[in-house]
Design an enzyme around this catalytic site. Structure first.
Site, PDB file in Angstrom:
ATOM      1  N   SER A   1      15.823 -34.569 -12.619  1.00 58.25           N
ATOM      2  CA  SER A   1      14.804 -34.948 -11.626  1.00 58.25           C
ATOM      3  C   SER A   1      14.714 -33.893 -10.529  1.00 58.25           C
ATOM      4  O   SER A   1      13.627 -33.505 -10.102  1.00 58.25           O
ATOM      5  CB  SER A   1      15.171 -36.289 -10.987  1.00 58.25           C
TER       6      SER A   1
ATOM      7  N   ARG B   1      11.587 -31.031  -9.543  1.00 63.13           N
ATOM      8  CA  ARG B   1      11.004 -31.000  -8.203  1.00 63.13           C
ATOM      9  C   ARG B   1      11.234 -29.640  -7.539  1.00 63.13           C
ATOM     10  O   ARG B   1      10.392 -29.156  -6.779  1.00 63.13           O
ATOM     11  CB  ARG B   1      11.586 -32.144  -7.369  1.00 63.13           C
TER      12      ARG B   1
ATOM     13  N   GLY C   1       8.123 -36.826 -19.333  1.00 63.43           N
ATOM     14  CA  GLY C   1       7.305 -37.755 -18.549  1.00 63.43           C
ATOM     15  C   GLY C   1       7.252 -37.344 -17.082  1.00 63.43           C
ATOM     16  O   GLY C   1       6.202 -37.438 -16.435  1.00 63.43           O
TER      17      GLY C   1
ATOM     18  N   ARG D   1       3.303 -42.592 -24.218  1.00 63.45           N
ATOM     19  CA  ARG D   1       3.738 -43.232 -22.977  1.00 63.45           C
ATOM     20  C   ARG D   1       2.575 -43.458 -22.012  1.00 63.45           C
ATOM     21  O   ARG D   1       1.613 -42.697 -21.990  1.00 63.45           O
ATOM     22  CB  ARG D   1       4.849 -42.383 -22.338  1.00 63.45           C
TER      23      ARG D   1
ATOM     24  N   ASP E   1      17.917 -44.936 -16.423  1.00 61.82           N
ATOM     25  CA  ASP E   1      18.073 -44.032 -17.562  1.00 61.82           C
ATOM     26  C   ASP E   1      19.410 -44.208 -18.280  1.00 61.82           C
ATOM     27  O   ASP E   1      19.645 -43.587 -19.318  1.00 61.82           O
ATOM     28  CB  ASP E   1      17.963 -42.573 -17.086  1.00 61.82           C
TER      29      ASP E   1
ATOM     30  N   ARG F   1      13.497 -48.245 -25.625  1.00 61.77           N
ATOM     31  CA  ARG F   1      14.962 -48.164 -25.639  1.00 61.77           C
ATOM     32  C   ARG F   1      15.637 -49.506 -25.910  1.00 61.77           C
ATOM     33  O   ARG F   1      16.805 -49.533 -26.289  1.00 61.77           O
ATOM     34  CB  ARG F   1      15.476 -47.542 -24.333  1.00 61.77           C
TER      35      ARG F   1
HETATM   36  C1  S3P Z   1      12.327 -39.961 -13.031  1.00 66.55           C
HETATM   37  C2  S3P Z   1      12.000 -41.280 -12.865  1.00 66.55           C
HETATM   38  C3  S3P Z   1      12.300 -42.322 -13.841  1.00 66.55           C
HETATM   39  C4  S3P Z   1      13.324 -41.853 -14.870  1.00 66.55           C
HETATM   40  C5  S3P Z   1      13.023 -40.466 -15.376  1.00 66.55           C
HETATM   41  C6  S3P Z   1      13.029 -39.477 -14.229  1.00 66.55           C
HETATM   42  C7  S3P Z   1      11.966 -38.994 -11.975  1.00 66.55           C
HETATM   43  O1  S3P Z   1      11.125 -42.661 -14.534  1.00 66.55           O
HETATM   44  O2  S3P Z   1      13.378 -42.735 -15.956  1.00 66.55           O
HETATM   45  O3  S3P Z   1      13.987 -40.047 -16.332  1.00 66.55           O
HETATM   46  O4  S3P Z   1      12.479 -37.866 -11.999  1.00 66.55           O
HETATM   47  O5  S3P Z   1      11.175 -39.356 -11.083  1.00 66.55           O
HETATM   48  P1  S3P Z   1      10.121 -43.841 -14.015  1.00 66.55           P
HETATM   49  O6  S3P Z   1       9.495 -43.373 -12.775  1.00 66.55           O
HETATM   50  O7  S3P Z   1       9.128 -44.001 -15.135  1.00 66.55           O
HETATM   51  O8  S3P Z   1      11.000 -45.027 -13.847  1.00 66.55           O
END
Ligand code: S3P
Length: 751
Positions: free
Chosen positions: A332, A336, A403, A431, A625, A656
């Site tokens: 994450s 960013r 995602g 998704r 996660d 999952r």
């Molecule tokens: C993430 C947010 C989460 C997490 C993903 C990383 C992020 O997803 O499951 O692995 O970096 O903001 P969701 O916002 O869909 O819960």
């Protein structure tokens, strides 16, 4: 499938189609036309065909399937003869005709002209291009497996009948190929760059070296680079001459682009501009690595069932899990860091960057939008170009499996002056994306989720003025929150997002680290548009989500004792520690400190007997996660573990809940799937909780890694299919867990 098939041209392609159809029993009778009588008689002797004809009209008479496998330059003449046969009723109306030419627009144009000339519908003709070449040619090089796991691009003409398209698609699939459908012009433009230009360059380079006086030495000592680069120059010259001419316009455009690249590199050398040269080489290496993974997983994208993974783990039972390991950088935060660093003013340096495919997809996207980013291992330098410095990408941005890249980028792209398109792999393409598209539209953005169910591709029209909104998120999602806050940086007025449960707050923390004010009022987070980001230096901690596999492994192993240095313990991420502790795990945090606005600690975990629990609802988003591996822990706990309120798990890289339940049941664990969770009956102190068996990871990295951990309490070998996606978040997982004690072999599926 067919009563009588005619193969026109018994070169490598035609003979391989005949052989493959024969081996699979797809046609009662197979006949052929070829200009060489010897080839025909040899093919008959070899049993590849039943009969050969020297006259095309005779060969095709009464066939319900015709495969034109001549060189591209001869296809038009062959189609003309076929049209005559159709017009005269010598070919049945319900026959199907396909070809194997490497260029398609010319073939479609020829078919159109012939159709008009003979006054027939010609809907039976469905052009195709199997991307399954080989440097070998001719009947004797034929291979009945040539098309297996290879792509075939079907390019229907505007007049191809739907039934014929379906039948030709089914034929190529029956030969083992993965079929995609594409417009002929687009096919040619794509292939000009990916195939025709590389072939032309390979021919050119070999000629260049061969023309040297000392050519013998050059070839004798030619290193791997030359070998790799020139392999395709051993291909059939006539075929390639025809292809180059047939796709002249697109190929010339490719050559011009290439000349520009060469001129640029030449200039950098002449002027000894080491920074620029390194930047270009780094950009190319990022791209190659990124697309290397995409190429490897291309078959997953083309095969919606994803039943042909490319790599597997075979893991024998083990009982030790010990040592000190620095796990992969936080995913994450790495995403960013690239985004904020790119949009900042000044140069941002990042250490501890996750070298996984997901973070690299984000990096690649910003490189494609004109940001100069260099990387040496986990050290990344980003030359920020300011909030409004991004350039229009020349092609769709491929987000791979990620995602986070997709949803956060959607927020940034919605506010740009240019149009853009986001695409991704099969898993990502399933998704939900409306969760970001809908509120972005409320902010005035113009974007469409063009997939069937509010899914990728996302098409974004730039040039819109965004205005702030006050948005109550219907689900607890850090990605949605972050997307809207990022769009909010560009919006007029203020943007407020309220979350139903606390979610990870890396965006808020990093905005502050880049000097951008963020207001927080309970569950309401607000930014005001129009500010600037100022570059800074970031140290990415190890990812607690990756550490979770080690924490559970050490907890359930008969001999478990690991230390995990420098793990991020941001309180919005530590649900996994809280849950494991509630289950009785022995986890100690030491050396707790703050690094660049994120708390980190060394985590020490030792084996402990676990007990089943009801997972507190407020911890669900804080461990979102980590549930796959927590289910492994629950299987090893005494009594029942119940998870509820976790419907979000169904829309992660896989469903999952369903996929883990399948795997657990395969390994003999009793569990019940709930709509928004799962109930698992643990086996407590039993040495063997899991049996052996084969697990399908469903293209989900965390499923793959979770079942690897299970081997510490398994009585037999666990084979996990589709483990190549582990690269998305934890590229050296297999090495580290092997050092810790797992008996893991990485094997490649033979594709
Ligand atoms: C993430 C947010 C989460 C997490 C993903 C990383 C992020 O997803 O499951 O692995 O970096 O903001 P969701 O916002 O869909 O819960």
């Amino acid at each position: 499938m067919f009563a009588k098939t005619c193969i026109i041209g018994l070169g490598l392609m035609g003979a391989s189609v005949a052989q493959a159809m024969r081996e699979r029993g797809l046609s009662q009778q197979i006949v052929a036309f070829d200009t060489y009588a010897d080839t025909l008689s040899m093919a008959q002797e070899l049993g590849v065909i039943d009969a050969g004809f020297a006259k095309l009209a005779q060969a095709v008479a009464g066939c319900d399937c015709v495969v034109v496998a001549t060189p591209v330059g001869a296809i038009a003449d062959v189609l003309d003869t076929l049209a005559q046969a159709l017009a005269a009723g010598r070919l049945p109306d319900d026959c199907v005709i396909t070809d194997v030419g490497s260029t398609k627009a010319g073939v479609v144009a020829a078919a159109q002209a012939i159709r008009v000339a003979h006054g027939i519908g010609f809907g039976q003709f469905v052009p195709a291009h199997p991307i399954a070449g080989a440097e070998k040619s001719g009947l004797l090089a034929r291979n009945g497996q040539l098309f297996v796991h290879h792509q075939v691009i079907v390019c229907p003409t505007p007049f191809s009948q739907a039934a014929a398209v379906a039948k030709i698609t089914a034929l190529w699939q029956a030969l083992g190929a993965q079929v995609s459908v594409m417009d002929a012009t687009r096919h040619d433009a794509v292939l000009a760059h990916t195939s025709h230009l590389p072939h032309l360059l390979a021919f050119a380079l070999v000629n260049q070296l061969a023309a040297h006086d000392d050519n013998l030495d050059i070839f004798r000592y030619a290193a791997g680079g030359f070998r790799d680069f020139s392999r395709i120059a051993a291909s059939d010259p006539i075929m390639w001459r025809d292809i180059f001419f047939a796709n002249k316009t697109a190929l010339l455009a490719g050559i011009e682009d290439y000349e520009t690249q060469l001129a640029r590199l030449k200039q950098q050398l002449l002027t000894e501009d080491s920074t620029a040269l390194l930047a270009d080489l780094c950009a190319a290496r990022h791209a190659r690595r990124h697309f290397g993974h995409m190429l490897a997983s291309a078959q997953h994208r083309n095969d919606p069932t994803m039943s042909q993974p490319t790599q597997r783990y075979c893991i024998a039972p083990a009982d030790r899990f010990t040592g000190t390991y620095t796990v992969a950088g936080d995913k994450s935060i790495s995403h960013r860091a690239i985004m904020f660093g790119s949009l900042a003013v000044g140069t941002t340096t990042v250490t501890g960057f996750l070298e996984g495919e997901d973070a690299l997809a984000t990096l690649q996207a910003f490189v494609e939008m004109g940001v100069n980013i260099t990387r040496e291992g986990d050290k990344v330098t980003i030359e920020g170009i300011g909030m409004h410095g991004l350039k229009a990408p020349v092609k769709p941005l491929d987000m791979g499996n990620s995602g986070t890249s997709t949803r956060l980028l959607a927020g940034i792209l919605a506010a740009q002056a240019f149009d853009s398109v986001l695409i991704g792999d099969a898993s990502l393409s399933k998704r939900p994306m409306e969760r970001v598209a809908k509120p972005l539209r409320q902010m005035g953005a113009s974007l469409q989720t063009t997939g069937e169910k509010g899914t990728l591709p996302i098409s974004i029209t730039g040039g819109k003025t965004l205005h702030g909104i006050d948005y109550a998120m219907p689900m607890a999602s850090a990605q949605v929150k972050s997307c809207l806050l990022l769009a909010g940086l560009y919006a007029e007025g203020s943007t407020t997002v309220s979350e139903p449960e606390i979610t990870r707050d890396h965006t808020e923390r990093m905005l502050r680290a880049f000097g951008y004010p963020v207001e927080q009022n309970g569950n309401r987070i607000t930014v005001h548009g129009g500010g600037t980001l100022t570059a800074c230096d970031l140290a990415v901690p190890a990812d607690i989500s990756s550490a979770a596999f080690f924490m559970v492994a050490a907890s359930i192993a008969p001999h478990g004792d690991v230390t995990l240095p420098h793990v991020g313990i941001n309180p919005t991420r530590t649900g996994v520690i809280d849950i494991l502790r509630l289950m009785g795990a022995n986890i100690r945090l030491t050396n707790t400190r703050d690094v660049g606005g994120e708390p980190v600690a060394d985590i020490v975990v030792k084996s402990a007997p676990l007990r089943g629990i009801e997972i507190p609802l407020h911890l669900v988003p804080l461990a979102i996660d980590e549930f796959p591996v927590l289910f492994i822990a629950a299987s090893c706990a005494e009594g029942e573990t119940v998870l509820r309120g976790a419907a979000e798990l169904r829309v992660k890289e896989s469903d999952r809940i369903a996929v883990m339940a399948d795997g657990l049941q395969t390994l003999g664990v009793d569990c019940t799937v709930l709509e928004d969770g799962i109930r698992i009956t643990g086996k407590g102190a039993a040495r063997y909780v899991f049996g052996g068996g084969a697990i399908n990871s469903h293209h989900d990295h965390r499923i793959a890694m979770s079942f690897a951990v299970a081997s510490l309490r398994a009585s037999d070998t666990i084979t996990i299919h589709g483990t190549e996606t582990v690269n998305t978040s934890f590229p050296n997982f297999a090495q580290l867990v092997s050092r810790a004690g797992l008996k893991l072999d990485v094997e490649q599926d033979d594709v």
